[in-house]
Design a protein around this motif. Sequence first.
Motif, PDB file in Angstrom:
ATOM      1  N   LEU A   8     -12.842  -0.856  -3.319  1.00 62.30           N
ATOM      2  CA  LEU A   8     -11.412  -0.546  -3.311  1.00 62.30           C
ATOM      3  C   LEU A   8     -10.685  -1.320  -4.402  1.00 62.30           C
ATOM      4  O   LEU A   8     -11.125  -2.381  -4.824  1.00 62.30           O
ATOM      5  CB  LEU A   8     -10.826  -0.860  -1.937  1.00 62.30           C
ATOM      6  N   ASP A   9      -9.555  -0.767  -4.819  1.00 63.78           N
ATOM      7  CA  ASP A   9      -8.777  -1.338  -5.912  1.00 63.78           C
ATOM      8  C   ASP A   9      -7.385  -1.713  -5.411  1.00 63.78           C
ATOM      9  O   ASP A   9      -6.721  -0.893  -4.755  1.00 63.78           O
ATOM     10  CB  ASP A   9      -8.682  -0.300  -7.041  1.00 63.78           C
ATOM     11  N   TRP A  10      -6.941  -2.928  -5.722  1.00 64.88           N
ATOM     12  CA  TRP A  10      -5.640  -3.388  -5.242  1.00 64.88           C
ATOM     13  C   TRP A  10      -4.491  -2.502  -5.709  1.00 64.88           C
ATOM     14  O   TRP A  10      -3.544  -2.272  -4.960  1.00 64.88           O
ATOM     15  CB  TRP A  10      -5.371  -4.842  -5.628  1.00 64.88           C
ATOM     16  N   THR A  11      -4.539  -1.979  -6.921  1.00 62.82           N
ATOM     17  CA  THR A  11      -3.412  -1.163  -7.405  1.00 62.82           C
ATOM     18  C   THR A  11      -3.218   0.071  -6.526  1.00 62.82           C
ATOM     19  O   THR A  11      -2.080   0.501  -6.305  1.00 62.82           O
ATOM     20  CB  THR A  11      -3.605  -0.741  -8.881  1.00 62.82           C
ATOM     21  N   GLU A  12      -4.297   0.629  -5.987  1.00 56.85           N
ATOM     22  CA  GLU A  12      -4.185   1.779  -5.080  1.00 56.85           C
ATOM     23  C   GLU A  12      -3.628   1.359  -3.722  1.00 56.85           C
ATOM     24  O   GLU A  12      -2.853   2.091  -3.108  1.00 56.85           O
ATOM     25  CB  GLU A  12      -5.539   2.463  -4.945  1.00 56.85           C
ATOM     26  N   VAL A  13      -4.048   0.184  -3.262  1.00 57.69           N
ATOM     27  CA  VAL A  13      -3.495  -0.348  -2.004  1.00 57.69           C
ATOM     28  C   VAL A  13      -2.001  -0.598  -2.182  1.00 57.69           C
ATOM     29  O   VAL A  13      -1.185  -0.210  -1.337  1.00 57.69           O
ATOM     30  CB  VAL A  13      -4.216  -1.653  -1.584  1.00 57.69           C
ATOM     31  N   GLN A  14      -1.629  -1.218  -3.298  1.00 58.92           N
ATOM     32  CA  GLN A  14      -0.224  -1.501  -3.596  1.00 58.92           C
ATOM     33  C   GLN A  14       0.594  -0.210  -3.634  1.00 58.92           C
ATOM     34  O   GLN A  14       1.711  -0.150  -3.111  1.00 58.92           O
ATOM     35  CB  GLN A  14      -0.111  -2.221  -4.947  1.00 58.92           C
ATOM     36  N   ALA A  15       0.026   0.850  -4.220  1.00 58.63           N
ATOM     37  CA  ALA A  15       0.732   2.141  -4.282  1.00 58.63           C
ATOM     38  C   ALA A  15       0.990   2.677  -2.874  1.00 58.63           C
ATOM     39  O   ALA A  15       2.076   3.200  -2.587  1.00 58.63           O
ATOM     40  CB  ALA A  15      -0.070   3.138  -5.103  1.00 58.63           C
ATOM     41  N   LYS A  16       0.021   2.549  -1.980  1.00 56.33           N
ATOM     42  CA  LYS A  16       0.203   2.992  -0.589  1.00 56.33           C
ATOM     43  C   LYS A  16       1.279   2.166   0.107  1.00 56.33           C
ATOM     44  O   LYS A  16       2.089   2.695   0.868  1.00 56.33           O
ATOM     45  CB  LYS A  16      -1.105   2.865   0.194  1.00 56.33           C
ATOM     46  N   LEU A  17       1.265   0.858  -0.141  1.00 56.50           N
ATOM     47  CA  LEU A  17       2.292  -0.002   0.455  1.00 56.50           C
ATOM     48  C   LEU A  17       3.676   0.375  -0.062  1.00 56.50           C
ATOM     49  O   LEU A  17       4.645   0.364   0.696  1.00 56.50           O
ATOM     50  CB  LEU A  17       1.983  -1.477   0.159  1.00 56.50           C
ATOM     51  N   LYS A  58      -2.320  -9.713  -1.993  1.00 58.06           N
ATOM     52  CA  LYS A  58      -3.108  -9.471  -3.206  1.00 58.06           C
ATOM     53  C   LYS A  58      -4.094 -10.616  -3.436  1.00 58.06           C
ATOM     54  O   LYS A  58      -5.272 -10.384  -3.739  1.00 58.06           O
ATOM     55  CB  LYS A  58      -2.200  -9.309  -4.416  1.00 58.06           C
ATOM     56  N   ALA A  59      -3.643 -11.850  -3.283  1.00 57.61           N
ATOM     57  CA  ALA A  59      -4.519 -13.012  -3.482  1.00 57.61           C
ATOM     58  C   ALA A  59      -5.677 -12.987  -2.478  1.00 57.61           C
ATOM     59  O   ALA A  59      -6.838 -13.236  -2.845  1.00 57.61           O
ATOM     60  CB  ALA A  59      -3.720 -14.307  -3.344  1.00 57.61           C
ATOM     61  N   ARG A  60      -5.389 -12.669  -1.219  1.00 57.43           N
ATOM     62  CA  ARG A  60      -6.446 -12.603  -0.199  1.00 57.43           C
ATOM     63  C   ARG A  60      -7.420 -11.465  -0.519  1.00 57.43           C
ATOM     64  O   ARG A  60      -8.626 -11.605  -0.367  1.00 57.43           O
ATOM     65  CB  ARG A  60      -5.818 -12.407   1.183  1.00 57.43           C
ATOM     66  N   PHE A  61      -6.877 -10.331  -0.958  1.00 55.38           N
ATOM     67  CA  PHE A  61      -7.693  -9.177  -1.325  1.00 55.38           C
ATOM     68  C   PHE A  61      -8.674  -9.553  -2.429  1.00 55.38           C
ATOM     69  O   PHE A  61      -9.862  -9.240  -2.349  1.00 55.38           O
ATOM     70  CB  PHE A  61      -6.771  -8.028  -1.785  1.00 55.38           C
ATOM     71  N   GLU A  62      -8.175 -10.228  -3.447  1.00 58.71           N
ATOM     72  CA  GLU A  62      -9.023 -10.602  -4.585  1.00 58.71           C
ATOM     73  C   GLU A  62     -10.034 -11.688  -4.216  1.00 58.71           C
ATOM     74  O   GLU A  62     -11.152 -11.696  -4.719  1.00 58.71           O
ATOM     75  CB  GLU A  62      -8.150 -11.033  -5.758  1.00 58.71           C
ATOM     76  N   LYS A  63      -9.648 -12.592  -3.341  1.00 57.14           N
ATOM     77  CA  LYS A  63     -10.531 -13.695  -2.942  1.00 57.14           C
ATOM     78  C   LYS A  63     -11.677 -13.214  -2.049  1.00 57.14           C
ATOM     79  O   LYS A  63     -12.737 -13.826  -2.019  1.00 57.14           O
ATOM     80  CB  LYS A  63      -9.705 -14.753  -2.192  1.00 57.14           C
ATOM     81  N   ASN A  64     -11.468 -12.117  -1.338  1.00 53.65           N
ATOM     82  CA  ASN A  64     -12.446 -11.641  -0.352  1.00 53.65           C
ATOM     83  C   ASN A  64     -12.963 -10.249  -0.695  1.00 53.65           C
ATOM     84  O   ASN A  64     -12.947  -9.339   0.138  1.00 53.65           O
ATOM     85  CB  ASN A  64     -11.818 -11.641   1.044  1.00 53.65           C
ATOM     86  N   ARG A  65     -13.433 -10.086  -1.913  1.00 57.54           N
ATOM     87  CA  ARG A  65     -13.900  -8.780  -2.400  1.00 57.54           C
ATOM     88  C   ARG A  65     -15.011  -8.190  -1.530  1.00 57.54           C
ATOM     89  O   ARG A  65     -15.153  -6.971  -1.453  1.00 57.54           O
ATOM     90  CB  ARG A  65     -14.386  -8.882  -3.850  1.00 57.54           C
ATOM     91  N   HIS A  66     -15.796  -9.021  -0.864  1.00 58.34           N
ATOM     92  CA  HIS A  66     -16.886  -8.530  -0.019  1.00 58.34           C
ATOM     93  C   HIS A  66     -16.383  -7.667   1.139  1.00 58.34           C
ATOM     94  O   HIS A  66     -17.145  -6.889   1.697  1.00 58.34           O
ATOM     95  CB  HIS A  66     -17.719  -9.704   0.515  1.00 58.34           C
ATOM     96  N   ARG A  67     -15.121  -7.783   1.490  1.00 59.11           N
ATOM     97  CA  ARG A  67     -14.561  -6.980   2.579  1.00 59.11           C
ATOM     98  C   ARG A  67     -14.210  -5.564   2.137  1.00 59.11           C
ATOM     99  O   ARG A  67     -14.016  -4.688   2.977  1.00 59.11           O
ATOM    100  CB  ARG A  67     -13.304  -7.646   3.141  1.00 59.11           C
ATOM    101  N   HIS A  68     -14.096  -5.350   0.833  1.00 62.27           N
ATOM    102  CA  HIS A  68     -13.622  -4.060   0.307  1.00 62.27           C
ATOM    103  C   HIS A  68     -14.099  -3.855  -1.127  1.00 62.27           C
ATOM    104  O   HIS A  68     -13.293  -3.627  -2.018  1.00 62.27           O
ATOM    105  CB  HIS A  68     -12.095  -3.997   0.369  1.00 62.27           C
ATOM    106  N   GLY A  86      -2.532 -14.150  11.499  1.00 61.33           N
ATOM    107  CA  GLY A  86      -3.639 -13.199  11.458  1.00 61.33           C
ATOM    108  C   GLY A  86      -4.364 -13.068  10.133  1.00 61.33           C
ATOM    109  O   GLY A  86      -5.484 -12.591  10.084  1.00 61.33           O
ATOM    110  N   GLU A  87      -3.707 -13.476   9.040  1.00 64.47           N
ATOM    111  CA  GLU A  87      -4.300 -13.340   7.704  1.00 64.47           C
ATOM    112  C   GLU A  87      -4.835 -11.925   7.472  1.00 64.47           C
ATOM    113  O   GLU A  87      -6.026 -11.717   7.235  1.00 64.47           O
ATOM    114  CB  GLU A  87      -5.406 -14.380   7.492  1.00 64.47           C
ATOM    115  N   PRO A  88      -3.962 -10.905   7.524  1.00 66.43           N
ATOM    116  CA  PRO A  88      -4.422  -9.522   7.368  1.00 66.43           C
ATOM    117  C   PRO A  88      -5.030  -9.263   5.999  1.00 66.43           C
ATOM    118  O   PRO A  88      -4.580  -9.795   4.995  1.00 66.43           O
ATOM    119  CB  PRO A  88      -3.144  -8.700   7.565  1.00 66.43           C
ATOM    120  N   ASP A  89      -6.079  -8.425   6.007  1.00 65.37           N
ATOM    121  CA  ASP A  89      -6.736  -8.037   4.772  1.00 65.37           C
ATOM    122  C   ASP A  89      -7.276  -6.617   4.926  1.00 65.37           C
ATOM    123  O   ASP A  89      -7.520  -6.152   6.044  1.00 65.37           O
ATOM    124  CB  ASP A  89      -7.880  -9.003   4.444  1.00 65.37           C
ATOM    125  N   VAL A  90      -7.481  -5.958   3.798  1.00 66.23           N
ATOM    126  CA  VAL A  90      -8.030  -4.604   3.785  1.00 66.23           C
ATOM    127  C   VAL A  90      -9.514  -4.684   4.122  1.00 66.23           C
ATOM    128  O   VAL A  90     -10.253  -5.465   3.517  1.00 66.23           O
ATOM    129  CB  VAL A  90      -7.836  -3.946   2.404  1.00 66.23           C
TER     130      VAL A  90
END
Length: 193
Positions: A39-48, A26-36, A66-70
């Motif tokens: 997209l909304d983290w709550t929807e990603v979290q629901a899929k997870l 979540k922290a990486r997702f929010e820090k790197n908004r330009h990658r997505h 690897g530091e995975p991110d969406v």
Amino acid sequence: MTKETGTRNKGELLVEEKQELLQGLKARFEKNRHRHEDLDWTEVQAKLDEHPEKLWSLNEMERTGGEPDVVGYSKEKDAYIFYDCSKESPKGRRSVCYDRAALESRKKYKPETSAMDLAASMGIEMLTEEQYRSLQELGEFDLKTSSWVHTPEKIRELGGALFCDRRFDHVFLYHNGAESYYKARGFRGSLHV
């Protein structure tokens, strides 16, 4: 955990590991908004939450550096796409040859494993050249390292394998013998959730 032994099965995370992984993602997702951006983290979290088995693979991506991110969403598969977004090729996945056949062909100085075997054991796919180039549109990666990419069968049948890196503000595709391995070459993976 199994009741009989108290040990974990492959693919399972402890509650604390799961929480730590989700917080980090979540922290990486929010820090790197330009990658997505759309997209909304709550929807990603629901899929997870729907696919907890994918957390183990994401944890393996994280554990090996690897530091995975969406990086996108596939309407066709109704899945979020994660790529390894570490600045350099994941440190815990370097010094590997391309695949099992290449590993077995080496007479001396065999690496521990191959990129394809390691990806399979982690439950992820190696990036294709196209995916690698799309990742490079989101930032500058592999400025000092290189990453094996999925190699077409015809090239592989002739003993070769492909890898990419970024130099001189350009993404390059190269070839090498599939049995070769270098301390600065690893691979990047993808996972659909």
